[in-house]
Design a protein around this motif. Sequence first.
Motif, PDB file in Angstrom:
ATOM      1  N   HIS A 155       0.831  -1.203   0.000  1.00  0.00           N
ATOM      2  CA  HIS A 155       0.000   0.000   0.000  1.00  0.00           C
ATOM      3  C   HIS A 155       0.869   1.258   0.000  1.00  0.00           C
ATOM      4  N   LYS A 156       1.963   1.232   0.758  1.00  0.00           N
ATOM      5  CA  LYS A 156       2.861   2.390   0.815  1.00  0.00           C
ATOM      6  C   LYS A 156       3.513   2.640  -0.548  1.00  0.00           C
ATOM      7  N   LEU A 157       3.934   1.581  -1.226  1.00  0.00           N
ATOM      8  CA  LEU A 157       4.599   1.752  -2.516  1.00  0.00           C
ATOM      9  C   LEU A 157       3.641   2.186  -3.627  1.00  0.00           C
ATOM     10  N   THR A 158       2.395   1.758  -3.535  1.00  0.00           N
ATOM     11  CA  THR A 158       1.429   2.081  -4.595  1.00  0.00           C
ATOM     12  C   THR A 158       0.583   3.302  -4.275  1.00  0.00           C
ATOM     13  N   ASN A 159       0.656   3.780  -3.046  1.00  0.00           N
ATOM     14  CA  ASN A 159      -0.189   4.890  -2.595  1.00  0.00           C
ATOM     15  C   ASN A 159      -1.671   4.605  -2.819  1.00  0.00           C
ATOM     16  N   GLY A 160      -2.041   3.329  -2.718  1.00  0.00           N
ATOM     17  CA  GLY A 160      -3.435   2.942  -2.880  1.00  0.00           C
ATOM     18  C   GLY A 160      -3.933   2.960  -4.314  1.00  0.00           C
ATOM     19  N   GLN A 161      -3.048   3.158  -5.279  1.00  0.00           N
ATOM     20  CA  GLN A 161      -3.403   3.213  -6.701  1.00  0.00           C
ATOM     21  C   GLN A 161      -2.955   1.927  -7.402  1.00  0.00           C
ATOM     22  N   TYR A 162      -3.625   1.569  -8.474  1.00  0.00           N
ATOM     23  CA  TYR A 162      -3.212   0.414  -9.270  1.00  0.00           C
ATOM     24  C   TYR A 162      -1.936   0.783 -10.021  1.00  0.00           C
ATOM     25  N   GLY A 193      -0.187  -0.988 -12.249  1.00  0.00           N
ATOM     26  CA  GLY A 193       0.052  -1.693 -13.499  1.00  0.00           C
ATOM     27  C   GLY A 193       0.659  -3.048 -13.192  1.00  0.00           C
ATOM     28  N   GLU A 194       0.576  -3.960 -14.140  1.00  0.00           N
ATOM     29  CA  GLU A 194       1.006  -5.331 -13.888  1.00  0.00           C
ATOM     30  C   GLU A 194       2.507  -5.435 -13.612  1.00  0.00           C
TER      31      GLU A 194
END
Length: 85
Positions: free
Chosen positions: A60-67, A69-70
Amino acid sequence: MKTTLLTIALVSALGSTSFAAASKTWTFTYKPKAKDSFALTFNAETKQEAFKVASKACFHKLTNGQYPGEEKGLEYIDICANPKM
């Protein structure tokens, strides 16, 4: 027979609560390739329980809650599944 089973069930239930393990503090350090390293600390009874929570928090920290991409998502999963200990 029913009394014996009931007694075993009660002893098992009472024993599991009185011998519960104390919560410990676990720290996991992650080092993403493009970012500075960071540490996450959680309280849990076992290291495995803390790892599950820490790996989800890392993602969650690395993506900031955003998708992300694969391709980036798989990279982040690899980072979060392999903390530096």
